[in-house]
Design an enzyme around this catalytic site. Sequence first.
Site, PDB file in Angstrom:
ATOM      1  N   LYS A   1       7.391   8.446   0.293  1.00  0.00           N
ATOM      2  CA  LYS A   1       6.522   7.306   0.572  1.00  0.00           C
ATOM      3  C   LYS A   1       5.090   7.717   0.277  1.00  0.00           C
ATOM      4  CE  LYS A   1       5.595   3.793   4.098  1.00  0.00           C
ATOM      5  NZ  LYS A   1       5.949   3.316   5.460  1.00  0.00           N
ATOM      6  N   PHE A  61       0.805  -1.212   0.000  1.00  0.00           N
ATOM      7  CA  PHE A  61       0.000   0.000   0.000  1.00  0.00           C
ATOM      8  C   PHE A  61       0.845   1.272   0.000  1.00  0.00           C
ATOM      9  CE2 PHE A  61      -2.346  -3.317   2.283  1.00  0.00           C
ATOM     10  CZ  PHE A  61      -3.475  -3.403   1.484  1.00  0.00           C
ATOM     11  N   ALA A  62       2.155   1.159   0.125  1.00  0.00           N
ATOM     12  CA  ALA A  62       2.984   2.359   0.263  1.00  0.00           C
ATOM     13  C   ALA A  62       4.319   2.163  -0.433  1.00  0.00           C
ATOM     14  CB  ALA A  62       3.182   2.693   1.745  1.00  0.00           C
ATOM     15  N   ASP A  83       7.243  -2.914  14.325  1.00  0.00           N
ATOM     16  CA  ASP A  83       7.571  -3.759  13.167  1.00  0.00           C
ATOM     17  C   ASP A  83       9.081  -3.850  12.991  1.00  0.00           C
ATOM     18  OD1 ASP A  83       7.090  -5.381  10.996  1.00  0.00           O
ATOM     19  OD2 ASP A  83       6.707  -3.740   9.599  1.00  0.00           O
ATOM     20  N   ASP A 107       9.897   2.921   8.733  1.00  0.00           N
ATOM     21  CA  ASP A 107       8.594   2.263   8.667  1.00  0.00           C
ATOM     22  C   ASP A 107       7.925   2.199  10.047  1.00  0.00           C
ATOM     23  OD1 ASP A 107       6.349   1.020   7.824  1.00  0.00           O
ATOM     24  OD2 ASP A 107       7.328  -0.751   6.988  1.00  0.00           O
ATOM     25  N   ASP A 115      15.047  -5.648   7.537  1.00  0.00           N
ATOM     26  CA  ASP A 115      14.841  -4.782   6.387  1.00  0.00           C
ATOM     27  C   ASP A 115      14.192  -3.454   6.750  1.00  0.00           C
ATOM     28  OD1 ASP A 115      12.958  -6.684   7.024  1.00  0.00           O
ATOM     29  OD2 ASP A 115      11.953  -6.618   5.099  1.00  0.00           O
ATOM     30  N   ASN A 116      13.864  -3.242   8.021  1.00  0.00           N
ATOM     31  CA  ASN A 116      13.426  -1.928   8.482  1.00  0.00           C
ATOM     32  C   ASN A 116      14.532  -1.193   9.233  1.00  0.00           C
ATOM     33  OD1 ASN A 116      10.870  -1.914   7.379  1.00  0.00           O
ATOM     34  ND2 ASN A 116       9.871  -2.713   9.216  1.00  0.00           N
TER      35      ASN A 116
END
Length: 584
Positions: free
Chosen positions: A285, A248-249, A383, A427, A387-388
């Site tokens: 984003k 969604f982003a 989260d 994120d 990868d964040n």
Amino acid sequence: MYKVLITFDIDVTSRSLAGDAEEAFSEDEEMEPPRTRTIFIPLPPEDYEPPTRPYRDAATMANNRLPFMTPITERTEYSMDVDMDRAYQFKTPSKRDDRATPIEEASDSESGGSPLREFFPGESPFAKGREPLGSKAAKALSKTGPNRGVPVKGPIVKEAQCSPIDDNIRRTILTNIQPPLAAYPGFYDHHNQRYERGGEIRRFAKAVSRLGKANPDRAGLGIAPAVIRFANCQSRYTVKRELGAGAFAPVYLVENSDPDQDDDRVMMGKGAFAAYQRAAVEALKMESPPTPWEFYIMRTAHARLGPQHRATASISLAHEMHLYQDEAFLFLPYHPHGTLLDVINIFRAEPSGVMDEQLAMFFAIEIFRTVEALHSKGVLHGDLKPDNCLLRLDAKSAFFSSDHGLSSKWHADGSGGWDSRGVVLIDFGRGIDMKAFAPDVEFVADWKTTAQDCPEMREGRPWTWQIDYYGLAGVVHCLLFGKYLETVRADQGGLGLGRGGRRYRIRESLKRYWQTDIWADCFEVLLNPASFVAHEDGGRMPVLRSMRSIRERMEAWLEDNCERGAGLKAMMGRVEAFVNKSRR
């Protein structure tokens, strides 16, 4: 309403019924004539149905503090005030909620039934118009706008159990925060408009990716460049290519035509903090459906930590946001060095398949320090995963004043240039502001969970801080083993909770030449935080003291062993050489 006239004849000469039979009126006394009293008794109409519930007048009971009713969590007695906003229903009919003045609902014909209207029903809680919501005009409007009601006393959300990502919960928080979003510099509200160019931007980025990522300018010949402009904003943003594709982003690399615009210092509440300088190249984003939540969480984290906190450099900053009915445009700093997952994959290709312990300890310390700082200010990331975590290598920003050249000796205080190396958390879409909830709140996961979620979420049990502890454990596990975290039960079974209840451990065994005592305690704290609350203030999470103890033990070991073997500086050089090569 009908009335009936009833007349009573009262004989005052009758003897008393209380035993005064011997006492009678004297015959000489003059007998008084009977007196009459008229009473009007209302009779309801034939179709009248009497109420079957207790009724209390709201205006009368507002000042009555006696505990006539036990407070309940259900929102009842809606009929007492049918004009009130549904977001501010009273918890009980005998006491009004201490919330801001309700916002009047607008008709669907006025709003057009937009997605943003569904997220924020009624008038927008932000300043109207298209003024940059950090300007003098916007700040003046925020003092008289619909969100400038009585500040909420105590937590905004008082429910004992809820889902932190529920739209109603987030709407309540965003509508009642002080200062309101209208006072946040860089926040632009276009809630009455649709941008209607999101699809065009996505198609352009996909076309550039197909034609050639290495040289997007050459590959994009024949394709009209996607230039993003906003009303009352002097900057223009030219989309170069796609950096990451979410459901969604998506995130794009964009060129900022005016990086020297004067918003490199933003005000939040009573304090000011230095932000990253705007740059000629930034990240964009695009969020659909639109929401200002991530912008709010990132700004809140920076405001609470302040400019002097070392962990502030490890949290990405929301430069600017434009909120439309159909899209939200969030501008962020661009970190070109890749993610921590990229570094993990570098070493997976090595014969050993894993990262050297010194480098793993360095990154673990950086993430521990950042999460510990966030938790101390009541912010959950929500989260955490490799990868964040973006790499922060030789970052040139207002946070660093030291020489960026690295010394061979690593120092826990960041001296010797080491404060310019680390990670940046990104994120924050699932971030949680714990200060907006009651201290004893418990969260429930009303979404489909995955193996990367904490056991409490997967098993349908209440959770709060465990979401970040388990995520941090997963990052450390990837650093050490090069694979995702798997846990097994370490207790005697059963359904018990708390200190004597369920306990977990990692499935893999620690290598004997590692610092097994440090890593074992690390996973024990992160996987079973409820076992350590007795050492914390108030006997509850977050387990800041336990995390600090683990981090300080890591720092002490790394300071003594950073030059062992090839040395930490040489390993960091390998990482930098790899990311620089991959960018060409």
